[in-house]
Every structure is written in C-alpha cells, then in structure tokens.
Motif scaffolding. Structure first.
Motif: not given
Length: 557
Positions: A342-371
């Motif tokens: 379960l801990k291995k699954q949690l680590t893998a799921a956390a890493a997958t989520y974090l990559v996606a969330a960081q990508t969205v966050s960077k996009r938000r920061c860029s779009v916020a400056r434009e908006l």
C-alpha cells in the motif's frame, strides 16, 4: 436563449419572451418584477425551487426555455442521461407543484435537477452584483482562472481520487488493526467451521430436492409404476390400444389415402408413449427408499441451515463469507507485506498526482499574469483608475492537495492611486465591485471565445448598482462589446446603459380583474425613446427628456 416561457410564477400569470442575439436590455419601474424573471430563469439552470413562488390560486408554476447549444459536452451529457437531441437546440422545462413535488424535462423527456446544473455552464450564466460577491469563494476564484485558461481538470481529479483512495485504505488498515487482532480468533474459528463443511455451490437446493424425493419414495414409486403399467405394461395399456387402432387405420388407408396422415400422427403418439413409459419405469427403478440416506440428507441440511443462520442466506453466500474471512486472516498474517504494498501504491499515486498538479499550477501562474493585464485594462476602461493583480499561491504539501490542485487564487485591486491592494471581495463600493466583476466576466468570456468557445447567454442583474454618469456609459459600452460574441440579457435602471440596447424590453405590472400580473413586451424604436425619457425624468415626461433620450440613442445605438 431563443425563448422564455413563465406561467403562474409569483406575480407572473403567463408570458412568453422571445430574445434575440446581441444586447437585450430589460427595464421597468421598481417592483415591476424584473428580478422575478431572472429568478425564473435560474430555475432552469438548477437553482433550488420554492413552492412559495407559485402564483396564488394555481396548482403549479411552469418555467421553460429554448436554448441554442452545440457543444460536444452538451451532446455527451444528453447521451449519458438517455436524452434524445433536438438538433442544436435544447428545450428545458421545470414544473413546481403546490404539493412540493416538481418535475424536470429536457427535450420533452423526463430529467433531473442535477442534469440542469450540469448543462447550465453551456447554456447561460447569471451575474447579480450581490450574488456574485457572496459566491466569490476560493472555488469560484479558482474556477474563473481555470475557465480563462481552458483547463480540463478531469485527469487531475482522477489522479487525486486514486491517491486519496490508497491513502484512505492505508489509514483504514491502521485504524482497524486492533479490531482485526481482537477478531482473529473468531475469524479462525469461522474459517475452520466453514472449511470443515466442504460446501459445494448450490448444494442446499439439490439436497432439498433429494429430501422431498426420499421422504415420499413410496408414493413416488407407486405413481411411476402405475404410470408405466397404464401406458405400456397392462393388457389394456395405451400402447396396446394404439397398436390395435393402427391396424384399423392401415386397413382404411388401403382404400382412402387421407388416413395416411392420421397413421403418421398415431405413430408419433406411439413413440411418445414409449418414451414416457420408459422414463417412468427408469424413475421407479432409481428410487432409493433408504431411510439411512434420508437421515444423511436431513443431517446435512441441518448443518447447512446452522451455517446459513450465521453466515448467509444461501450456501453460496456462506462460501463467499468464508473467502472474505480467509482474506482478512491472510492480511493479518501478511500485514507487513500488505502495508508495504500500500505504501508503494501511495508513493506512486502521489508522484503521479504531483506532476499533474504542478503542471496545472505553472499554467495558472502564467495565465494569471496574462489575465491580470487584460482585466486591469478592462477595469480602467470602465471609468476607474485602478491596479489589479491576480496572485496564485499554495504549497505542494499533501495537506493542500485537492481534486483541482493545490493552488489558491486571490484577486487584488487598488481602486484609487496610492491605496494598497486588497482582495476584490473586500471592496466597499458596490459600483466599483460591479465594474470589477463585469471586467472579469468580459475578459474571461472574450478569452473563451478566442479559444473556440461557443456563444452563451450571459445575464446581468443590476450590474449597474452604485454607478452613474461616465461610469454608466463605460459599462454600457462594455456590455455592448460583450454582446458581439455572446447573447447578453441585462436588467438596468440607468438610461445611459439602456440606450446601448440592440433589443429593448419593458417589464410592467398591470391589474386585471382585481389581480396584478407582470408583462414583458419588446419596444418599438418610438417606445424605446419614451421609456428612456421616463428613466431620465421620472413619471412626468418632458420634451427635454425626450430630446435627451434621442441623443443617447443616436450616440450609443
């Protein structure tokens, strides 16, 4: 929105309004029912209904509208809910019954309020000055930015769900550990008891049938033997009589061929009787009248009944219960392996989520400056000298993780030079707030259109609160600009804004047969001039107010 129908809702008896593309302005004296019309429309977007709004004396209120919407998302929603499409039009209807039960229809097919809420973003949005600020919470602020960015957060939400599910399973495993240890002895006993029974799927049903046969073996043997004798064995059996009849029919057939068919039928009957008699004979031979076997079956059924009282209604359910107990015991015996997995699954799921969330966050920061640059420009076109900022913040620790990421968004403004930036929702002036929200909505809608979004109906209810003069003219121009790419419906009290209308509607009250009702009608150019003149001068129209109205219409029409 092509058409809106309202029946027996508040002071509205029955009205039909056909709206057109562009800027549709609705005016009328205070208390005429302008906001009631918007409330009725909000029901079609999934807002909560109240039986208090049913017109006195009526059994139900009915609101319906025809929208144009050709988004793929709309087609998918209709398909998922079993609703047949009507081209690029959607017919939405809602009934509020006096008894409290309401009904919803989409394209004349039964639907749910949940479906209305799901369809609403593609059909229309209502922006009321007071409602907007009350709804301007964290989710709404983030939603505005994501709407402008065109984010599809479904993949991020799915990754978050996987991570949260594994985390909860691990936490549940830890919480249940003491209970599991206390239950271990009981589970071991249950497992041994079920295994000792050597159960077979469906065994109880088969044994019940065998018990009935054994308990009635003499009766069944007699019935089967008697049937065999009547059909086959006796001198006067059915088969003997058929054989005799067959000889007579053969004689008849020698002289008349029509009896050949009867002979064939008789032959078929002879074969059937032979089969049935053989079955009865074999059944009688196979009957075991052993009291010992009956006792064995009854003992076995008694054991099965005891197990079913404890573990399930059928033997199959008892078997399933035993398998579940075995799984729990295996988890206890292999706790370390289970936790490690379960801990291995949690680590893998956390890493997958974090990559996606960081990508969205960077996009938000860029779009916020434009908006923020675009919105600041829009605000200052609305007779303000303001600074506007959008701040995206949030740490990527798991405590901040949600289905929409880990960001928080703040919209800050300094309405006057030299003043510090403060959150938009803390602005004291209603007029300033109205213009800021209009600028935000206008910029975001324009951004959606440039990214390929479809035209929607945008409704502004009293967006002109607290403004006048040059600011009112600026708001009118902005609404006119917004209406080039969207259908805009706006309720206003200001003649400066009303003069920008592509289509002007008057909402008024009339008394008929002692009852008050609200009416809506489209104004002719001459009537529009009179209405704007009334808005300028009040109840008493003057030639000066008419001339002023004509000048406004000429300048802004």
């Amino acid at each position: 929105m092509l058409e809106l129908r309202v029946e027996n809702y508040a002071v509205i008896d029955s009205l039909v309004v056909e709206f057109a593309p562009g800027l549709n302005l609705l005016t009328g004296e205070t208390g005429a029912g302008k906001s009631i019309l918007i409330d009725a429309l909000s029901l079609l977007l999934g807002d909560k209904a109240s039986t208090d709004m049913i017109r006195h004396g009526a059994e139900k209120a009915v609101v319906s509208a025809v929208f144009e919407a050709d988004e793929k998302r709309v087609a998918r929603l209709l398909e998922e809910n079993g609703i047949e499409p009507e081209g690029n039009q959607i017919i939405v209807k809602r009934e509020i019954a006096a008894g409290g039960k309401g009904r919803v229809f989409v394209n004349n097919q039964p639907a749910t309020v949940a479906l209305l809420r799901a369809l609403a973003p593609a059909l229309a949005s209502i922006h009321a000055q007071n409602e907007t600020i009350l709804a301007f919470d964290e989710a709404a602020r983030l939603g505005l930015l994501d709407t402008y960015a065109g984010h599809d957060l479904s993949d991020l939400a799915q990754k978050h769900a996987v991570w949260a599910q594994v985390r909860e399973r691990l936490a549940q495993f830890d919480r249940d550990e003491q209970d599991r240890l206390r239950m271990a002895d009981l589970w071991s006993f249950q497992k041994k008891e079920i295994e000792a029974a050597r159960l077979q799927p469906g065994e109880d049903m088969k044994l019940e049938t065998e018990k009935r046969v054994l308990a009635n073996s003499e009766k069944l043997f007699g019935a089967a033997t008697a049937a065999y004798q009547v059909l086959y064995e006796d001198d006067s059996s059915a088969l003997t009589n058929i054989s005799a009849a067959r000889k007579q029919l053969e004689e008849l057939a020698r002289f008349d061929e029509k009896f050949l068919e009867a002979l064939a039928s008789l032959e078929s009957a002879k074969v059937a009787i032979e089969d049935v008699s053989a079955t009865a004979r074999d059944y009688a031979d196979g009957i075991d009248a052993s009291p010992e076997r009956l006792a064995e079956v009854e003992d076995r059924l008694a054991l099965l009944d005891r197990l079913k009282r404890k573990y399930g209604k059928t033997v199959d359910e008892v078997i399933a219960y035993g398998e579940d107990v075995e799984r729990k015991l295996n988890e206890l015996e292999n706790r370390e392996d289970v936790v490690r997995d379960l801990k291995k699954q949690l680590t893998a799921a956390a890493a997958t989520y974090l990559v996606a969330a960081q990508t969205v966050s960077k996009r938000r920061c860029s779009v916020a400056r434009e908006l923020q640059k675009l919105v600041e420009t829009e605000i200052n076109q609305l007779a303000m000298k303001a600074q506007f900022r959008i701040e995206v913040s949030g740490a990527d620790e798991p405590a901040n993780w949600t289905a929409s990421g880990f960001d928080g968004v703040a919209y800050l403004i300094s309405p006057n030079p030299g003043e510090p930036l403060k959150p938009v929702e803390q602005i004291a002036s209603g007029g300033e707030l109205s213009r800021v929200m209009l600028a935000l909505k206008a910029t975001i809608e324009a951004g959606k259109k440039s990214k390929g979004g479809t035209q929607r109906t945008l409704v502004f209810d009293e967006i002109d609160t607290g403004i006048g003069g040059r600011a009112a003219e600026a708001v009118g121009k902005k609404l006119k600009s917004l209406a080039r790419a969207n259908q805009v419906l706006c309720i206003t009290h200001l003649p400066q804004i009303a003069s920008f209308a592509d289509h002007h509607y008057l909402i008024e009250k009339r008394e008929t047969a002692g009852r008050t009702k609200t009416l809506v009608r489209a104004l002719t150019p001459a009537e529009q001039t009179e209405e704007i003149a009334r808005m300028l001068s009040g109840a008493t129209l003057t030639e000066t107010s008419r001339q002023h109205a004509e000048q406004l219409l000429k300048a802004n029409g």
